[in-house]
Motif scaffolding. Structure first.
Motif, PDB file in Angstrom:
ATOM      1  N   THR A 144      46.660  41.583  41.546  1.00 26.27           N
ATOM      2  CA  THR A 144      46.785  42.127  42.907  1.00 26.27           C
ATOM      3  C   THR A 144      46.321  41.104  43.957  1.00 26.27           C
ATOM      4  OG1 THR A 144      46.162  44.247  41.907  1.00 26.27           O
ATOM      5  CG2 THR A 144      46.227  44.159  44.303  1.00 26.27           C
ATOM      6  N   ALA A 145      45.075  40.641  43.807  1.00 21.56           N
ATOM      7  CA  ALA A 145      44.470  39.800  44.852  1.00 21.56           C
ATOM      8  C   ALA A 145      45.131  38.432  44.947  1.00 21.56           C
ATOM      9  CB  ALA A 145      42.966  39.647  44.565  1.00 21.56           C
ATOM     10  N   ASP A 163      48.108  31.917  36.076  1.00 23.61           N
ATOM     11  CA  ASP A 163      47.798  33.144  35.321  1.00 23.61           C
ATOM     12  C   ASP A 163      48.191  32.925  33.862  1.00 23.61           C
ATOM     13  OD1 ASP A 163      47.605  35.987  34.370  1.00 23.61           O
ATOM     14  OD2 ASP A 163      47.271  36.353  36.487  1.00 23.61           O
ATOM     15  N   ILE A 186      42.971  29.814  31.916  1.00 29.18           N
ATOM     16  CA  ILE A 186      41.979  29.006  32.641  1.00 29.18           C
ATOM     17  C   ILE A 186      40.773  28.851  31.724  1.00 29.18           C
ATOM     18  CG2 ILE A 186      40.490  28.931  34.688  1.00 29.18           C
ATOM     19  CD1 ILE A 186      42.668  31.211  35.687  1.00 29.18           C
ATOM     20  N   ASP A 192      38.491  42.095  42.164  1.00 29.40           N
ATOM     21  CA  ASP A 192      37.503  42.535  41.168  1.00 29.40           C
ATOM     22  C   ASP A 192      36.611  41.404  40.665  1.00 29.40           C
ATOM     23  OD1 ASP A 192      38.821  44.909  41.426  1.00 29.40           O
ATOM     24  OD2 ASP A 192      39.689  44.939  39.405  1.00 29.40           O
ATOM     25  N   GLY A 208      42.230  47.988  44.274  1.00 34.22           N
ATOM     26  CA  GLY A 208      43.323  47.216  44.858  1.00 34.22           C
ATOM     27  C   GLY A 208      43.261  47.250  46.375  1.00 34.22           C
TER      28      GLY A 208
HETATM   29  C1  LIG Z   1      43.033  53.033  35.404  1.00 30.24           C
HETATM   30  C2  LIG Z   1      42.910  52.335  36.718  1.00 30.24           C
HETATM   31  C3  LIG Z   1      43.161  53.027  37.892  1.00 30.24           C
HETATM   32  C4  LIG Z   1      43.048  52.394  39.118  1.00 30.24           C
HETATM   33  N1  LIG Z   1      43.315  53.094  40.258  1.00 30.24           N
HETATM   34  C5  LIG Z   1      43.216  52.492  41.458  1.00 30.24           C
HETATM   35  C6  LIG Z   1      43.547  53.196  42.655  1.00 30.24           C
HETATM   36  O1  LIG Z   1      43.925  54.370  42.627  1.00 30.24           O
HETATM   37  N2  LIG Z   1      43.415  52.541  43.838  1.00 30.24           N
HETATM   38  C7  LIG Z   1      43.005  51.231  43.898  1.00 30.24           C
HETATM   39  O2  LIG Z   1      42.926  50.678  45.010  1.00 30.24           O
HETATM   40  N3  LIG Z   1      42.686  50.538  42.775  1.00 30.24           N
HETATM   41  C8  LIG Z   1      42.796  51.130  41.573  1.00 30.24           C
HETATM   42  N4  LIG Z   1      42.503  50.437  40.427  1.00 30.24           N
HETATM   43  C9  LIG Z   1      41.883  49.097  40.532  1.00 30.24           C
HETATM   44  C10 LIG Z   1      42.878  47.996  40.827  1.00 30.24           C
HETATM   45  O3  LIG Z   1      43.950  48.025  39.934  1.00 30.24           O
HETATM   46  C11 LIG Z   1      42.152  46.665  40.740  1.00 30.24           C
HETATM   47  O4  LIG Z   1      41.003  46.732  41.551  1.00 30.24           O
HETATM   48  C12 LIG Z   1      43.002  45.520  41.228  1.00 30.24           C
HETATM   49  O5  LIG Z   1      44.135  45.382  40.415  1.00 30.24           O
HETATM   50  C13 LIG Z   1      42.176  44.228  41.229  1.00 30.24           C
HETATM   51  O6  LIG Z   1      42.972  43.134  41.509  1.00 30.24           O
HETATM   52  P1  LIG Z   1      42.512  41.674  41.067  1.00 30.24           P
HETATM   53  O7  LIG Z   1      43.597  40.757  41.506  1.00 30.24           O
HETATM   54  O8  LIG Z   1      41.143  41.415  41.496  1.00 30.24           O
HETATM   55  O9  LIG Z   1      42.488  41.722  39.471  1.00 30.24           O
HETATM   56  P2  LIG Z   1      43.740  41.854  38.505  1.00 30.24           P
HETATM   57  O10 LIG Z   1      44.864  42.530  39.199  1.00 30.24           O
HETATM   58  O11 LIG Z   1      43.227  42.455  37.256  1.00 30.24           O
HETATM   59  O12 LIG Z   1      44.198  40.357  38.261  1.00 30.24           O
HETATM   60  C14 LIG Z   1      43.418  39.404  37.582  1.00 30.24           C
HETATM   61  C15 LIG Z   1      44.370  38.370  36.993  1.00 30.24           C
HETATM   62  O13 LIG Z   1      43.619  37.248  36.484  1.00 30.24           O
HETATM   63  C16 LIG Z   1      44.221  36.829  35.284  1.00 30.24           C
HETATM   64  N5  LIG Z   1      43.218  36.114  34.475  1.00 30.24           N
HETATM   65  C17 LIG Z   1      41.977  36.553  34.152  1.00 30.24           C
HETATM   66  N6  LIG Z   1      41.349  35.635  33.368  1.00 30.24           N
HETATM   67  C18 LIG Z   1      42.220  34.617  33.211  1.00 30.24           C
HETATM   68  C19 LIG Z   1      42.168  33.391  32.494  1.00 30.24           C
HETATM   69  N7  LIG Z   1      41.073  33.008  31.796  1.00 30.24           N
HETATM   70  N8  LIG Z   1      43.244  32.580  32.513  1.00 30.24           N
HETATM   71  C20 LIG Z   1      44.365  32.937  33.227  1.00 30.24           C
HETATM   72  N9  LIG Z   1      44.474  34.078  33.916  1.00 30.24           N
HETATM   73  C21 LIG Z   1      43.408  34.919  33.909  1.00 30.24           C
HETATM   74  C22 LIG Z   1      44.713  38.112  34.621  1.00 30.24           C
HETATM   75  O14 LIG Z   1      45.742  37.863  33.694  1.00 30.24           O
HETATM   76  C23 LIG Z   1      45.178  38.946  35.821  1.00 30.24           C
HETATM   77  O15 LIG Z   1      46.533  38.795  36.082  1.00 30.24           O
HETATM   78  C24 LIG Z   1      42.651  51.024  39.178  1.00 30.24           C
HETATM   79  C25 LIG Z   1      42.410  50.326  37.990  1.00 30.24           C
HETATM   80  C26 LIG Z   1      42.549  50.963  36.777  1.00 30.24           C
HETATM   81  C27 LIG Z   1      42.290  50.194  35.507  1.00 30.24           C
END
Ligand SMILES: Cc1cc2nc3c(=O)[nH]c(=O)nc-3n(C[C@H](O)[C@H](O)[C@H](O)COP(=O)(O)OP(=O)(O)OC[C@H]3O[C@@H](n4cnc5c(N)ncnc54)[C@H](O)[C@@H]3O)c2cc1C
Length: 426
Positions: A11-12, A39, A82, A295, A305
Protein backbone atom coordinates in the motif's frame (compact mmCIF):
# COMPACT_ATOMS: atom_id res chain seq x y z
CA UNK A 1 20.87 12.50 -11.08
CA UNK A 2 18.98 12.12 -7.78
CA UNK A 3 18.12 8.52 -6.92
CA UNK A 4 15.13 7.65 -4.76
CA UNK A 5 14.69 4.01 -3.72
CA UNK A 6 11.40 2.74 -2.24
CA UNK A 7 11.57 -0.55 -0.35
CA UNK A 8 8.24 -2.41 -0.60
CA UNK A 9 5.46 -2.10 -3.19
CA UNK A 10 2.49 -2.73 -0.91
CA UNK A 11 0.00 0.00 0.00
CA UNK A 12 2.51 2.62 1.20
CA UNK A 13 5.28 1.98 -1.34
CA UNK A 14 2.88 2.05 -4.29
CA UNK A 15 1.24 5.28 -3.13
CA UNK A 16 4.67 6.92 -2.70
CA UNK A 17 5.85 5.77 -6.15
CA UNK A 18 2.79 7.37 -7.72
CA UNK A 19 3.10 10.58 -5.69
CA UNK A 20 6.81 10.92 -6.53
CA UNK A 21 6.10 10.36 -10.19
CA UNK A 22 3.45 13.11 -10.16
CA UNK A 23 5.71 15.51 -8.26
CA UNK A 24 8.86 14.88 -10.32
CA UNK A 25 7.33 13.94 -13.69
CA UNK A 26 9.53 16.40 -15.64
CA UNK A 27 12.75 15.52 -13.79
CA UNK A 28 12.11 11.79 -14.30
CA UNK A 29 11.46 12.30 -18.04
CA UNK A 30 14.65 14.39 -18.39
CA UNK A 31 16.75 11.78 -16.54
CA UNK A 32 17.48 14.12 -13.60
CA UNK A 33 15.62 11.87 -11.14
CA UNK A 34 15.33 8.07 -10.92
CA UNK A 35 12.80 6.22 -8.78
CA UNK A 36 13.30 2.50 -8.09
CA UNK A 37 10.83 0.30 -6.23
CA UNK A 38 11.80 -3.10 -4.78
CA UNK A 39 9.50 -5.93 -3.74
CA UNK A 40 9.90 -9.67 -3.40
CA UNK A 41 6.87 -10.75 -5.44
CA UNK A 42 4.24 -9.44 -7.84
CA UNK A 43 1.10 -10.25 -5.81
CA UNK A 44 -0.46 -7.16 -4.32
CA UNK A 45 -3.12 -8.31 -1.84
CA UNK A 46 -5.92 -5.95 -0.81
CA UNK A 47 -5.47 -6.93 2.85
CA UNK A 48 -8.75 -5.48 4.25
CA UNK A 49 -10.45 -8.01 1.93
CA UNK A 50 -8.88 -10.92 3.88
CA UNK A 51 -11.55 -10.34 6.54
CA UNK A 52 -14.29 -11.39 4.12
CA UNK A 53 -12.60 -14.52 2.70
CA UNK A 54 -13.41 -16.84 5.68
CA UNK A 55 -17.10 -15.93 5.30
CA UNK A 56 -17.17 -16.69 1.57
CA UNK A 57 -17.93 -13.02 0.77
CA UNK A 58 -14.71 -12.66 -1.27
CA UNK A 59 -12.70 -15.29 -3.10
CA UNK A 60 -8.88 -14.96 -3.15
CA UNK A 61 -8.98 -13.90 -6.83
CA UNK A 62 -11.14 -10.88 -5.87
CA UNK A 63 -8.38 -9.30 -3.79
CA UNK A 64 -5.07 -9.97 -5.59
CA UNK A 65 -3.63 -7.96 -8.48
CA UNK A 66 -0.23 -7.45 -10.11
CA UNK A 67 1.93 -4.90 -8.27
CA UNK A 68 3.51 -3.71 -11.52
CA UNK A 69 0.14 -2.66 -12.89
CA UNK A 70 -0.13 -0.05 -10.09
CA UNK A 71 3.36 1.40 -10.53
CA UNK A 72 4.05 4.16 -13.08
CA UNK A 73 5.82 3.02 -16.30
CA UNK A 74 8.77 5.38 -15.80
CA UNK A 75 9.57 4.02 -12.33
CA UNK A 76 11.96 1.03 -12.22
CA UNK A 77 10.61 -2.08 -10.56
CA UNK A 78 13.09 -4.60 -9.16
CA UNK A 79 11.67 -7.93 -8.00
CA UNK A 80 14.05 -9.24 -5.38
CA UNK A 81 14.35 -9.90 -1.69
CA UNK A 82 15.84 -7.03 0.34
CA UNK A 83 18.69 -8.29 2.52
CA UNK A 84 19.87 -5.20 4.33
CA UNK A 85 20.30 -1.44 4.31
CA UNK A 86 23.72 0.03 5.04
CA UNK A 87 22.78 3.57 6.03
CA UNK A 88 26.45 4.57 6.38
CA UNK A 89 27.06 3.66 2.69
CA UNK A 90 23.64 4.85 1.34
CA UNK A 91 23.22 1.37 -0.15
CA UNK A 92 20.61 -1.39 -0.21
CA UNK A 93 21.80 -4.99 -0.62
CA UNK A 94 19.42 -7.32 -2.45
CA UNK A 95 19.09 -11.11 -2.40
CA UNK A 96 19.95 -11.43 -6.10
CA UNK A 97 23.41 -9.92 -5.48
CA UNK A 98 22.54 -6.41 -6.76
CA UNK A 99 23.17 -3.30 -4.70
CA UNK A 100 21.18 -0.09 -5.08
CA UNK A 101 22.65 3.34 -4.28
CA UNK A 102 20.29 6.06 -3.18
CA UNK A 103 20.14 9.75 -2.28
CA UNK A 104 16.80 9.24 -0.52
CA UNK A 105 15.48 5.94 0.84
CA UNK A 106 11.82 5.27 1.69
CA UNK A 107 11.17 2.17 3.79
CA UNK A 108 7.65 0.78 3.22
CA UNK A 109 8.15 -2.91 3.92
CA UNK A 110 5.17 -3.30 6.24
CA UNK A 111 4.75 -5.71 9.12
CA UNK A 112 5.00 -9.49 9.09
CA UNK A 113 3.39 -12.15 11.27
CA UNK A 114 5.66 -14.04 13.65
CA UNK A 115 3.49 -16.96 14.89
CA UNK A 116 6.64 -18.90 15.77
CA UNK A 117 7.10 -16.48 18.71
CA UNK A 118 4.12 -18.04 20.54
CA UNK A 119 4.74 -21.48 21.98
CA UNK A 120 2.66 -24.20 20.30
CA UNK A 121 0.82 -21.90 17.89
CA UNK A 122 2.29 -23.62 14.82
CA UNK A 123 2.18 -27.07 16.47
CA UNK A 124 -0.42 -29.82 16.25
CA UNK A 125 -3.80 -28.44 15.19
CA UNK A 126 -2.42 -25.59 13.04
CA UNK A 127 -4.79 -25.12 10.08
CA UNK A 128 -7.01 -27.86 11.54
CA UNK A 129 -8.31 -26.33 14.78
CA UNK A 130 -6.05 -23.26 14.82
CA UNK A 131 -6.17 -20.65 12.03
CA UNK A 132 -5.24 -17.11 11.15
CA UNK A 133 -7.01 -14.88 8.64
CA UNK A 134 -4.21 -12.30 8.19
CA UNK A 135 -2.63 -14.31 5.35
CA UNK A 136 -4.21 -15.50 2.12
CA UNK A 137 -3.40 -19.14 3.00
CA UNK A 138 -4.92 -18.78 6.47
CA UNK A 139 -8.06 -16.95 5.32
CA UNK A 140 -8.66 -19.49 2.52
CA UNK A 141 -8.17 -22.53 4.77
CA UNK A 142 -10.44 -20.94 7.39
CA UNK A 143 -13.28 -20.39 4.90
CA UNK A 144 -13.65 -24.15 4.50
CA UNK A 145 -13.55 -24.68 8.27
CA UNK A 146 -16.15 -21.95 8.93
CA UNK A 147 -18.55 -23.41 6.36
CA UNK A 148 -18.51 -26.73 8.25
CA UNK A 149 -18.40 -25.43 11.84
CA UNK A 150 -21.82 -26.10 13.39
CA UNK A 151 -21.22 -26.31 17.16
CA UNK A 152 -18.60 -25.70 19.83
CA UNK A 153 -16.37 -22.98 21.22
CA UNK A 154 -14.92 -20.45 18.78
CA UNK A 155 -12.25 -18.21 20.24
CA UNK A 156 -10.65 -15.17 18.58
CA UNK A 157 -7.35 -14.19 20.21
CA UNK A 158 -4.85 -11.51 19.37
CA UNK A 159 -1.67 -12.31 21.17
CA UNK A 160 -0.45 -8.73 21.66
CA UNK A 161 -0.29 -5.31 19.99
CA UNK A 162 0.88 -3.97 17.61
CA UNK A 163 -1.16 -5.74 14.95
CA UNK A 164 -2.38 -4.60 11.54
CA UNK A 165 -5.84 -3.08 11.73
CA UNK A 166 -6.47 -3.50 15.49
CA UNK A 167 -10.25 -3.56 14.92
CA UNK A 168 -10.09 -6.59 12.57
CA UNK A 169 -10.37 -9.20 15.42
CA UNK A 170 -13.57 -7.45 16.58
CA UNK A 171 -14.88 -7.34 13.01
CA UNK A 172 -14.16 -11.05 12.62
CA UNK A 173 -16.16 -12.01 15.71
CA UNK A 174 -19.06 -9.66 14.82
CA UNK A 175 -19.22 -11.19 11.33
CA UNK A 176 -18.97 -14.71 12.79
CA UNK A 177 -22.06 -13.96 14.90
CA UNK A 178 -24.16 -12.96 11.87
CA UNK A 179 -22.66 -15.76 9.72
CA UNK A 180 -23.74 -18.44 12.23
CA UNK A 181 -27.13 -16.79 12.95
CA UNK A 182 -27.95 -16.74 9.24
CA UNK A 183 -27.12 -20.46 9.15
CA UNK A 184 -29.33 -21.14 12.19
CA UNK A 185 -26.50 -22.62 14.30
CA UNK A 186 -25.59 -19.68 16.54
CA UNK A 187 -27.20 -21.15 19.71
CA UNK A 188 -24.83 -24.10 19.51
CA UNK A 189 -21.73 -21.93 19.16
CA UNK A 190 -20.05 -19.99 21.97
CA UNK A 191 -18.14 -16.96 20.73
CA UNK A 192 -15.33 -15.48 22.85
CA UNK A 193 -12.89 -12.65 22.18
CA UNK A 194 -9.69 -13.02 24.18
CA UNK A 195 -7.42 -9.98 24.39
CA UNK A 196 -4.31 -8.83 26.19
CA UNK A 197 -5.93 -5.40 26.66
CA UNK A 198 -8.00 -4.35 29.66
CA UNK A 199 -10.98 -3.79 27.34
CA UNK A 200 -11.93 -4.76 23.77
CA UNK A 201 -10.12 -1.72 22.27
CA UNK A 202 -7.32 0.64 23.22
CA UNK A 203 -9.30 3.91 23.40
CA UNK A 204 -12.07 4.23 26.06
CA UNK A 205 -15.00 5.87 24.20
CA UNK A 206 -14.78 3.41 21.29
CA UNK A 207 -14.14 0.49 23.67
CA UNK A 208 -17.45 1.28 25.40
CA UNK A 209 -19.35 1.31 22.09
CA UNK A 210 -17.72 -1.88 20.80
CA UNK A 211 -18.31 -3.49 24.22
CA UNK A 212 -22.07 -2.79 23.90
CA UNK A 213 -22.11 -4.47 20.47
CA UNK A 214 -20.35 -7.52 21.94
CA UNK A 215 -22.94 -7.64 24.79
CA UNK A 216 -25.90 -7.25 22.38
CA UNK A 217 -24.64 -10.15 20.32
CA UNK A 218 -23.97 -12.38 23.34
CA UNK A 219 -20.22 -12.53 22.63
CA UNK A 220 -17.99 -13.20 25.66
CA UNK A 221 -15.00 -10.97 26.32
CA UNK A 222 -11.90 -12.11 28.23
CA UNK A 223 -9.46 -9.27 29.00
CA UNK A 224 -5.90 -8.97 30.39
CA UNK A 225 -5.09 -12.38 28.92
CA UNK A 226 -1.40 -12.44 27.96
CA UNK A 227 -1.25 -15.57 25.79
CA UNK A 228 1.70 -17.74 26.77
CA UNK A 229 1.02 -20.90 24.78
CA UNK A 230 -1.41 -22.67 22.50
CA UNK A 231 -2.18 -26.38 22.61
CA UNK A 232 -4.02 -27.15 19.39
CA UNK A 233 -4.35 -30.88 20.10
CA UNK A 234 -6.01 -30.31 23.50
CA UNK A 235 -7.84 -27.17 22.30
CA UNK A 236 -6.42 -24.93 25.04
CA UNK A 237 -5.00 -21.40 25.30
CA UNK A 238 -2.88 -20.71 28.38
CA UNK A 239 -1.88 -17.27 29.64
CA UNK A 240 1.42 -16.36 31.34
CA UNK A 241 -0.48 -16.23 34.66
CA UNK A 242 -1.74 -19.78 33.96
CA UNK A 243 -5.37 -19.07 33.15
CA UNK A 244 -6.81 -21.52 30.59
CA UNK A 245 -9.39 -21.09 27.84
CA UNK A 246 -10.80 -24.03 25.89
CA UNK A 247 -11.60 -23.92 22.19
CA UNK A 248 -12.83 -26.11 19.37
CA UNK A 249 -11.76 -23.52 16.83
CA UNK A 250 -9.12 -20.85 17.50
CA UNK A 251 -8.67 -17.84 15.24
CA UNK A 252 -5.35 -16.37 16.25
CA UNK A 253 -3.91 -13.02 15.26
CA UNK A 254 -0.23 -13.79 15.84
CA UNK A 255 2.41 -11.36 17.07
CA UNK A 256 3.68 -8.94 14.45
CA UNK A 257 7.18 -7.64 13.76
CA UNK A 258 8.84 -5.52 11.10
CA UNK A 259 10.48 -7.07 8.02
CA UNK A 260 13.38 -9.40 8.89
CA UNK A 261 15.99 -7.43 6.88
CA UNK A 262 15.55 -4.54 9.34
CA UNK A 263 17.35 -6.63 11.98
CA UNK A 264 20.33 -6.95 9.61
CA UNK A 265 20.41 -3.19 8.89
CA UNK A 266 22.56 -1.35 11.47
CA UNK A 267 20.66 1.30 13.44
CA UNK A 268 17.45 1.10 11.39
CA UNK A 269 15.00 -0.77 13.64
CA UNK A 270 13.78 -1.22 17.19
CA UNK A 271 13.63 -4.53 19.08
CA UNK A 272 10.57 -5.64 17.03
CA UNK A 273 12.25 -4.65 13.73
CA UNK A 274 10.01 -1.64 13.21
CA UNK A 275 11.88 1.34 11.75
CA UNK A 276 12.61 3.98 14.38
CA UNK A 277 10.76 6.93 12.86
CA UNK A 278 9.94 10.50 13.93
CA UNK A 279 6.18 10.41 14.48
CA UNK A 280 5.45 13.78 12.81
CA UNK A 281 8.11 14.15 10.06
CA UNK A 282 8.42 10.42 9.19
CA UNK A 283 12.21 10.74 9.00
CA UNK A 284 14.08 7.68 10.26
CA UNK A 285 16.12 8.22 13.40
CA UNK A 286 19.23 6.54 12.02
CA UNK A 287 19.98 8.90 9.10
CA UNK A 288 18.49 12.06 7.65
CA UNK A 289 18.05 10.74 4.08
CA UNK A 290 15.95 7.74 5.21
CA UNK A 291 12.17 8.00 5.67
CA UNK A 292 9.55 5.40 6.55
CA UNK A 293 5.78 5.07 6.38
CA UNK A 294 3.00 2.52 6.68
CA UNK A 295 3.17 -0.55 8.89
CA UNK A 296 6.99 -0.56 8.80
CA UNK A 297 7.34 2.32 11.30
CA UNK A 298 7.25 2.37 15.08
CA UNK A 299 5.04 5.51 15.22
CA UNK A 300 2.30 5.21 17.87
CA UNK A 301 -0.74 5.02 15.63
CA UNK A 302 -2.69 2.13 14.05
CA UNK A 303 -1.14 -0.03 11.36
CA UNK A 304 -3.72 0.69 8.66
CA UNK A 305 -3.89 1.45 4.95
CA UNK A 306 -5.63 4.74 5.73
CA UNK A 307 -2.61 5.73 7.84
CA UNK A 308 -0.22 4.94 4.97
CA UNK A 309 -2.37 7.13 2.73
CA UNK A 310 -2.48 10.10 5.15
CA UNK A 311 1.24 9.73 5.87
CA UNK A 312 2.04 9.81 2.15
CA UNK A 313 0.53 13.31 1.88
CA UNK A 314 2.88 14.60 4.60
CA UNK A 315 5.84 12.58 3.43
CA UNK A 316 5.80 13.70 -0.19
CA UNK A 317 6.04 17.32 0.99
CA UNK A 318 8.87 16.49 3.37
CA UNK A 319 10.82 14.64 0.68
CA UNK A 320 10.55 17.69 -1.59
CA UNK A 321 11.68 19.88 1.29
CA UNK A 322 14.59 17.54 2.06
CA UNK A 323 15.75 17.50 -1.59
CA UNK A 324 15.44 21.30 -1.74
CA UNK A 325 17.49 21.66 1.46
CA UNK A 326 14.58 23.07 3.50
CA UNK A 327 13.64 22.07 7.07
CA UNK A 328 11.09 19.28 7.41
CA UNK A 329 7.56 19.96 8.62
CA UNK A 330 6.07 18.08 11.58
CA UNK A 331 2.83 17.60 9.70
CA UNK A 332 1.70 14.00 10.30
CA UNK A 333 -0.77 14.00 13.21
CA UNK A 334 -1.43 10.25 13.47
CA UNK A 335 -4.67 10.48 11.48
CA UNK A 336 -6.41 7.09 11.21
CA UNK A 337 -9.78 6.26 9.70
CA UNK A 338 -11.37 2.83 9.70
CA UNK A 339 -14.71 1.13 9.05
CA UNK A 340 -15.66 -1.66 11.47
CA UNK A 341 -18.01 -4.33 10.15
CA UNK A 342 -20.54 -5.27 12.84
CA UNK A 343 -22.53 -7.90 10.92
CA UNK A 344 -25.96 -8.01 9.28
CA UNK A 345 -24.78 -5.49 6.64
CA UNK A 346 -23.93 -2.75 9.12
CA UNK A 347 -20.68 -1.11 10.11
CA UNK A 348 -19.24 1.60 12.35
CA UNK A 349 -16.65 4.23 11.46
CA UNK A 350 -13.83 5.68 13.55
CA UNK A 351 -11.64 8.72 12.82
CA UNK A 352 -8.89 9.76 15.22
CA UNK A 353 -5.27 10.85 15.62
CA UNK A 354 -2.42 10.84 18.14
CA UNK A 355 -4.23 13.28 20.44
CA UNK A 356 -7.96 12.74 19.82
CA UNK A 357 -9.54 9.35 20.47
CA UNK A 358 -12.40 8.05 18.24
CA UNK A 359 -15.49 10.14 19.08
CA UNK A 360 -19.14 9.97 18.05
CA UNK A 361 -20.53 12.38 15.43
CA UNK A 362 -20.80 12.73 11.67
CA UNK A 363 -18.18 12.33 8.93
CA UNK A 364 -16.86 13.96 6.80
CA UNK A 365 -19.34 16.88 7.03
CA UNK A 366 -20.41 18.38 10.37
CA UNK A 367 -24.08 17.67 11.08
CA UNK A 368 -24.59 16.12 7.62
CA UNK A 369 -22.30 13.12 7.41
CA UNK A 370 -23.43 11.18 5.52
CA UNK A 371 -21.32 8.70 7.54
CA UNK A 372 -21.96 8.28 11.28
CA UNK A 373 -19.03 7.90 13.66
CA UNK A 374 -19.17 5.11 16.25
CA UNK A 375 -22.69 4.16 15.19
CA UNK A 376 -23.85 1.04 13.33
CA UNK A 377 -25.33 2.00 9.95
CA UNK A 378 -25.89 0.39 6.56
CA UNK A 379 -24.20 3.33 4.84
CA UNK A 380 -21.00 2.70 6.81
CA UNK A 381 -21.14 -0.93 5.60
CA UNK A 382 -21.49 0.23 1.99
CA UNK A 383 -18.59 2.60 2.64
CA UNK A 384 -16.47 -0.36 3.75
CA UNK A 385 -17.36 -2.34 0.62
CA UNK A 386 -16.78 0.74 -1.61
CA UNK A 387 -13.34 1.13 -0.07
CA UNK A 388 -12.04 -1.74 -2.25
CA UNK A 389 -12.77 0.28 -5.38
CA UNK A 390 -11.30 3.42 -3.78
CA UNK A 391 -8.18 1.45 -2.81
CA UNK A 392 -7.36 0.21 -6.30
CA UNK A 393 -8.48 3.29 -8.20
CA UNK A 394 -7.66 6.27 -5.96
CA UNK A 395 -5.57 5.37 -2.94
CA UNK A 396 -2.82 3.37 -4.66
CA UNK A 397 -2.74 5.87 -7.53
CA UNK A 398 -1.76 8.53 -4.98
CA UNK A 399 -4.94 10.58 -5.40
CA UNK A 400 -6.30 12.63 -2.50
CA UNK A 401 -9.71 11.52 -1.21
CA UNK A 402 -12.44 14.16 -1.67
CA UNK A 403 -13.39 15.93 1.59
CA UNK A 404 -10.96 13.84 3.69
CA UNK A 405 -7.76 15.69 4.52
CA UNK A 406 -4.54 14.07 5.69
CA UNK A 407 -4.89 15.88 9.01
CA UNK A 408 -7.77 14.88 11.22
CA UNK A 409 -10.62 17.40 11.47
CA UNK A 410 -12.73 17.98 14.62
CA UNK A 411 -15.69 19.02 12.44
CA UNK A 412 -18.71 16.85 13.21
CA UNK A 413 -17.11 15.20 16.27
CA UNK A 414 -18.56 15.57 19.75
CA UNK A 415 -17.51 14.49 23.22
CA UNK A 416 -19.99 11.94 24.57
CA UNK A 417 -21.93 12.88 27.68
CA UNK A 418 -20.68 10.71 30.54
CA UNK A 419 -22.46 9.77 33.76
CA UNK A 420 -19.92 12.04 35.56
CA UNK A 421 -21.10 15.02 33.46
CA UNK A 422 -24.74 14.24 34.26
CA UNK A 423 -23.92 14.04 37.96
CA UNK A 424 -22.03 17.38 37.81
CA UNK A 425 -24.95 19.08 35.99
CA UNK A 426 -27.35 17.84 38.67
C1 LIG B 1 -7.09 -8.77 7.88
C2 LIG B 1 -6.69 -7.35 7.66
C3 LIG B 1 -7.66 -6.36 7.61
C4 LIG B 1 -7.31 -5.04 7.41
N1 LIG B 1 -8.28 -4.09 7.35
C5 LIG B 1 -7.95 -2.79 7.15
C6 LIG B 1 -8.97 -1.80 7.03
O1 LIG B 1 -10.17 -2.08 7.10
N2 LIG B 1 -8.58 -0.51 6.85
C7 LIG B 1 -7.25 -0.16 6.75
O2 LIG B 1 -6.95 1.03 6.56
N3 LIG B 1 -6.27 -1.09 6.86
C8 LIG B 1 -6.59 -2.38 7.05
N4 LIG B 1 -5.61 -3.34 7.14
C9 LIG B 1 -4.19 -2.92 7.22
C10 LIG B 1 -3.59 -2.56 5.88
O3 LIG B 1 -3.79 -3.58 4.95
C11 LIG B 1 -2.11 -2.31 6.08
O4 LIG B 1 -1.95 -1.38 7.13
C12 LIG B 1 -1.45 -1.75 4.85
O5 LIG B 1 -1.54 -2.66 3.79
C13 LIG B 1 0.01 -1.40 5.15
O6 LIG B 1 0.68 -1.04 3.99
P1 LIG B 1 2.27 -1.15 3.92
O7 LIG B 1 2.64 -0.70 2.55
O8 LIG B 1 2.88 -0.51 5.08
O9 LIG B 1 2.57 -2.71 4.06
P2 LIG B 1 2.23 -3.84 3.00
O10 LIG B 1 1.08 -3.43 2.15
O11 LIG B 1 2.12 -5.10 3.76
O12 LIG B 1 3.50 -3.87 2.04
C14 LIG B 1 4.78 -4.26 2.46
C15 LIG B 1 5.53 -4.78 1.24
O13 LIG B 1 6.92 -4.97 1.56
C16 LIG B 1 7.35 -6.15 0.92
N5 LIG B 1 8.52 -6.68 1.64
C17 LIG B 1 8.62 -6.91 2.98
N6 LIG B 1 9.84 -7.43 3.28
C18 LIG B 1 10.51 -7.51 2.11
C19 LIG B 1 11.80 -7.99 1.75
N7 LIG B 1 12.67 -8.45 2.68
N8 LIG B 1 12.17 -7.96 0.46
C20 LIG B 1 11.31 -7.48 -0.50
N9 LIG B 1 10.08 -7.03 -0.23
C21 LIG B 1 9.67 -7.04 1.07
C22 LIG B 1 6.15 -7.09 0.97
O14 LIG B 1 6.23 -8.08 -0.03
C23 LIG B 1 4.98 -6.13 0.76
O15 LIG B 1 4.59 -6.03 -0.57
C24 LIG B 1 -5.93 -4.68 7.28
C25 LIG B 1 -4.96 -5.68 7.33
C26 LIG B 1 -5.33 -7.00 7.50
C27 LIG B 1 -4.26 -8.06 7.54
Amino acid sequence: MKKIVILGAGTAGTIMANRLRKTYKKQIRQGDMGVTVVDQNDNHIYQPGLLFVPFGMYQPKDIVRSRKHYLPDDVDYVQSEIQRVEASEDKVYLGDGQTLDYDVLIVATGAQLVPEETEGLLGEGWRDKVFDFYTMEGATALSEKMANFKEGKLVVNFVDLPIKCPVAPLEFIFLADSFFRRRGVREKIELTLVTSLDHCFTRPVAAKEFGSVLDDKGIHLVTDFATGSVDGAAGKLTSWDEREIEFDLLISIPLHGGASFVAASPGLGDELNFVKTHKATLQAECKENIFALGDATNVPTSKAGSVAHFQSESLIDNIVRFIDGKPLEESFDGHTNCFIETGFDKAMLIDFNYEVEPLPGTFPLAGIGPMQLLKETRLNHWGKLMFKWIYWNMLLRGRDLPMVSSQMSMKGKRQPVTSDDTAKAA
